[in-house]
Design a protein around this motif. Structure first.
Motif, PDB file in Angstrom:
ATOM      1  N   ILE A 290       0.838  -1.203   0.000  1.00  0.00           N
ATOM      2  CA  ILE A 290       0.000   0.000   0.000  1.00  0.00           C
ATOM      3  C   ILE A 290       0.871   1.250   0.000  1.00  0.00           C
ATOM      4  N   PHE A 291       1.901   1.252   0.828  1.00  0.00           N
ATOM      5  CA  PHE A 291       2.798   2.405   0.898  1.00  0.00           C
ATOM      6  C   PHE A 291       3.523   2.604  -0.427  1.00  0.00           C
ATOM      7  N   VAL A 292       4.016   1.518  -1.005  1.00  0.00           N
ATOM      8  CA  VAL A 292       4.731   1.613  -2.284  1.00  0.00           C
ATOM      9  C   VAL A 292       3.807   2.147  -3.372  1.00  0.00           C
ATOM     10  N   SER A 293       2.575   1.655  -3.420  1.00  0.00           N
ATOM     11  CA  SER A 293       1.630   2.103  -4.446  1.00  0.00           C
ATOM     12  C   SER A 293       1.302   3.582  -4.291  1.00  0.00           C
ATOM     13  N   LEU A 294       1.005   3.999  -3.057  1.00  0.00           N
ATOM     14  CA  LEU A 294       0.654   5.399  -2.819  1.00  0.00           C
ATOM     15  C   LEU A 294       1.827   6.330  -3.142  1.00  0.00           C
ATOM     16  N   MET A 295       3.023   5.963  -2.692  1.00  0.00           N
ATOM     17  CA  MET A 295       4.184   6.804  -2.935  1.00  0.00           C
ATOM     18  C   MET A 295       4.509   6.879  -4.424  1.00  0.00           C
ATOM     19  N   SER A 296       4.339   5.774  -5.134  1.00  0.00           N
ATOM     20  CA  SER A 296       4.610   5.776  -6.576  1.00  0.00           C
ATOM     21  C   SER A 296       3.664   6.720  -7.301  1.00  0.00           C
ATOM     22  N   VAL A 297       2.380   6.668  -6.942  1.00  0.00           N
ATOM     23  CA  VAL A 297       1.397   7.535  -7.590  1.00  0.00           C
ATOM     24  C   VAL A 297       1.633   9.001  -7.223  1.00  0.00           C
ATOM     25  N   VAL A 298       1.866   9.271  -5.933  1.00  0.00           N
ATOM     26  CA  VAL A 298       2.074  10.657  -5.487  1.00  0.00           C
ATOM     27  C   VAL A 298       3.315  11.260  -6.131  1.00  0.00           C
ATOM     28  N   LEU A 299       4.408  10.518  -6.127  1.00  0.00           N
ATOM     29  CA  LEU A 299       5.635  11.031  -6.731  1.00  0.00           C
ATOM     30  C   LEU A 299       5.491  11.216  -8.240  1.00  0.00           C
ATOM     31  N   SER A 300       4.763  10.324  -8.894  1.00  0.00           N
ATOM     32  CA  SER A 300       4.555  10.462 -10.332  1.00  0.00           C
ATOM     33  C   SER A 300       3.719  11.704 -10.646  1.00  0.00           C
ATOM     34  N   PHE A 301       2.701  11.974  -9.821  1.00  0.00           N
ATOM     35  CA  PHE A 301       1.935  13.205  -9.975  1.00  0.00           C
ATOM     36  C   PHE A 301       2.836  14.423  -9.772  1.00  0.00           C
ATOM     37  N   ALA A 302       3.695  14.348  -8.749  1.00  0.00           N
ATOM     38  CA  ALA A 302       4.588  15.477  -8.474  1.00  0.00           C
ATOM     39  C   ALA A 302       5.542  15.718  -9.638  1.00  0.00           C
ATOM     40  N   PHE A 303       6.105  14.648 -10.181  1.00  0.00           N
ATOM     41  CA  PHE A 303       6.998  14.789 -11.333  1.00  0.00           C
ATOM     42  C   PHE A 303       6.248  15.339 -12.539  1.00  0.00           C
ATOM     43  N   SER A 304       5.023  14.845 -12.762  1.00  0.00           N
ATOM     44  CA  SER A 304       4.228  15.315 -13.890  1.00  0.00           C
ATOM     45  C   SER A 304       3.935  16.807 -13.755  1.00  0.00           C
ATOM     46  N   PHE A 305       3.564  17.227 -12.559  1.00  0.00           N
ATOM     47  CA  PHE A 305       3.296  18.648 -12.328  1.00  0.00           C
ATOM     48  C   PHE A 305       4.545  19.489 -12.565  1.00  0.00           C
ATOM     49  N   PHE A 306       5.673  19.017 -12.056  1.00  0.00           N
ATOM     50  CA  PHE A 306       6.910  19.782 -12.175  1.00  0.00           C
ATOM     51  C   PHE A 306       7.330  19.938 -13.636  1.00  0.00           C
ATOM     52  N   PHE A 307       7.318  18.833 -14.368  1.00  0.00           N
ATOM     53  CA  PHE A 307       7.834  18.877 -15.734  1.00  0.00           C
ATOM     54  C   PHE A 307       6.841  19.501 -16.712  1.00  0.00           C
ATOM     55  N   MET A 308       5.544  19.204 -16.559  1.00  0.00           N
ATOM     56  CA  MET A 308       4.580  19.707 -17.535  1.00  0.00           C
ATOM     57  C   MET A 308       4.063  21.095 -17.192  1.00  0.00           C
ATOM     58  N   LYS A 309       3.901  21.380 -15.909  1.00  0.00           N
ATOM     59  CA  LYS A 309       3.307  22.646 -15.505  1.00  0.00           C
ATOM     60  C   LYS A 309       4.352  23.744 -15.290  1.00  0.00           C
ATOM     61  N   LEU A 310       5.491  23.374 -14.710  1.00  0.00           N
ATOM     62  CA  LEU A 310       6.466  24.386 -14.318  1.00  0.00           C
ATOM     63  C   LEU A 310       7.525  24.652 -15.387  1.00  0.00           C
ATOM     64  N   ILE A 311       8.046  23.571 -15.997  1.00  0.00           N
ATOM     65  CA  ILE A 311       9.119  23.794 -16.966  1.00  0.00           C
ATOM     66  C   ILE A 311       8.719  23.365 -18.387  1.00  0.00           C
ATOM     67  N   TYR A 312       7.449  23.005 -18.567  1.00  0.00           N
ATOM     68  CA  TYR A 312       6.872  22.794 -19.900  1.00  0.00           C
ATOM     69  C   TYR A 312       7.630  21.758 -20.722  1.00  0.00           C
ATOM     70  N   VAL A 313       7.837  20.595 -20.143  1.00  0.00           N
ATOM     71  CA  VAL A 313       8.474  19.496 -20.873  1.00  0.00           C
ATOM     72  C   VAL A 313       7.385  18.681 -21.565  1.00  0.00           C
ATOM     73  N   ALA A 314       7.608  18.360 -22.820  1.00  0.00           N
ATOM     74  CA  ALA A 314       6.657  17.537 -23.561  1.00  0.00           C
ATOM     75  C   ALA A 314       6.894  16.067 -23.224  1.00  0.00           C
ATOM     76  N   LEU A 315       6.144  15.556 -22.280  1.00  0.00           N
ATOM     77  CA  LEU A 315       6.317  14.175 -21.826  1.00  0.00           C
ATOM     78  C   LEU A 315       5.502  13.232 -22.694  1.00  0.00           C
ATOM     79  N   PRO A 316       5.969  11.992 -22.880  1.00  0.00           N
ATOM     80  CA  PRO A 316       5.224  11.007 -23.681  1.00  0.00           C
ATOM     81  C   PRO A 316       3.870  10.712 -23.058  1.00  0.00           C
ATOM     82  N   LEU A 317       2.845  10.649 -23.897  1.00  0.00           N
ATOM     83  CA  LEU A 317       1.486  10.360 -23.413  1.00  0.00           C
ATOM     84  C   LEU A 317       1.171   8.875 -23.427  1.00  0.00           C
ATOM     85  N   GLY A 318       1.869   8.106 -24.237  1.00  0.00           N
ATOM     86  CA  GLY A 318       1.573   6.688 -24.342  1.00  0.00           C
ATOM     87  C   GLY A 318       0.590   6.396 -25.464  1.00  0.00           C
ATOM     88  N   GLU A 319       0.174   5.154 -25.527  1.00  0.00           N
ATOM     89  CA  GLU A 319      -0.722   4.717 -26.586  1.00  0.00           C
ATOM     90  C   GLU A 319      -1.987   4.104 -25.997  1.00  0.00           C
TER      91      GLU A 319
END
Length: 200
Positions: A154-183
């Motif tokens: 449970i801890f691993v799952s929650l931390m993985s999701v929270v950190l991924s959201f944080a990274f997504s916010f940082f790269f896409m919202k703050l420094i405007y990195v075009a991250l892969p969306l997937g298929e």
């Protein structure tokens, strides 16, 4: 008549077993050197990614290059640290052999964990375009934490999701990195994440 103690190996010489053999050096440093070589190759591949540059924004190759650069830096640091430890003198380690047997066994297994983490990193880089940044990062962080000894799902799952959201916010919202969306369905998840972090 010479005393038998005169023939005993002096501490620290080759006969005492304190000097590190070639096999020991290979076991301790080989995985890190191999990972660095693989990382250099992956960095070169990432540097060949072609895209239409957008002024003021980093390209899609920047994130893989950052991850690979961090991996190379960590392995280089670990090589330097192990060399420094090996040169501190073997007298203290010889005295601690009887009491630190468990720790020594754990250190012997350490290269396997490094190999697992490097394999997870390579898989992460390969899955970025398929699963998208968010999903691939969730899986990657969960794998790394699990390999690091965290055995609470449970801890691993929650931390993985929270950190991924944080990274997504940082790269896409703050420094405007075009991250892969997937298929496919992964692209839909990425779009939801973009909405949650305020990009859409």
């Amino acid at each position: 008549m010479l005393d038998s103690s005169d023939n005993a190996p002096m501490p620290g010489n080759a006969d005492s077993g304190s000097s590190m053999s070639a096999a020991k050096w290979l076991a301790d440093f080989g995985p890190y050197v191999f990972i660095i070589c693989v990382g250099i190759g992956l960095y070169y591949i990432a540097d060949q990614i072609s895209y239409a540059a957008v002024p003021g924004q980093m390209g899609p190759e920047r994130w893989p290059k950052i991850i690979i650069g961090m991996l190379i830096a960590v392995c280089g640091f670990e090589i330097v640290r192990r060399i420094a430890v090996a040169r501190r003198g073997s007298a203290a380690s010889t005295q601690a052999d009887d009491t630190d047997g468990g720790f020594s066994q754990q250190m012997e297994a350490h290269p396997l964990l490094v190999a697992g983490a490097s394999a997870a990193t390579v898989a992460y880089l390969l899955l970025l375009d398929i699963c998208g940044f968010f999903v691939a990062t969730v899986l990657y962080l969960g794998c790394v934490m699990w390999l690091g000894g965290i055995r609470r799902p449970i801890f691993v799952s929650l931390m993985s999701v929270v950190l991924s959201f944080a990274f997504s916010f940082f790269f896409m919202k703050l420094i405007y990195v075009a991250l892969p969306l997937g298929e496919g369905p992964f692209a839909k998840i990425s779009l939801v994440v973009m909405t949650l972090v305020g990009v859409r």
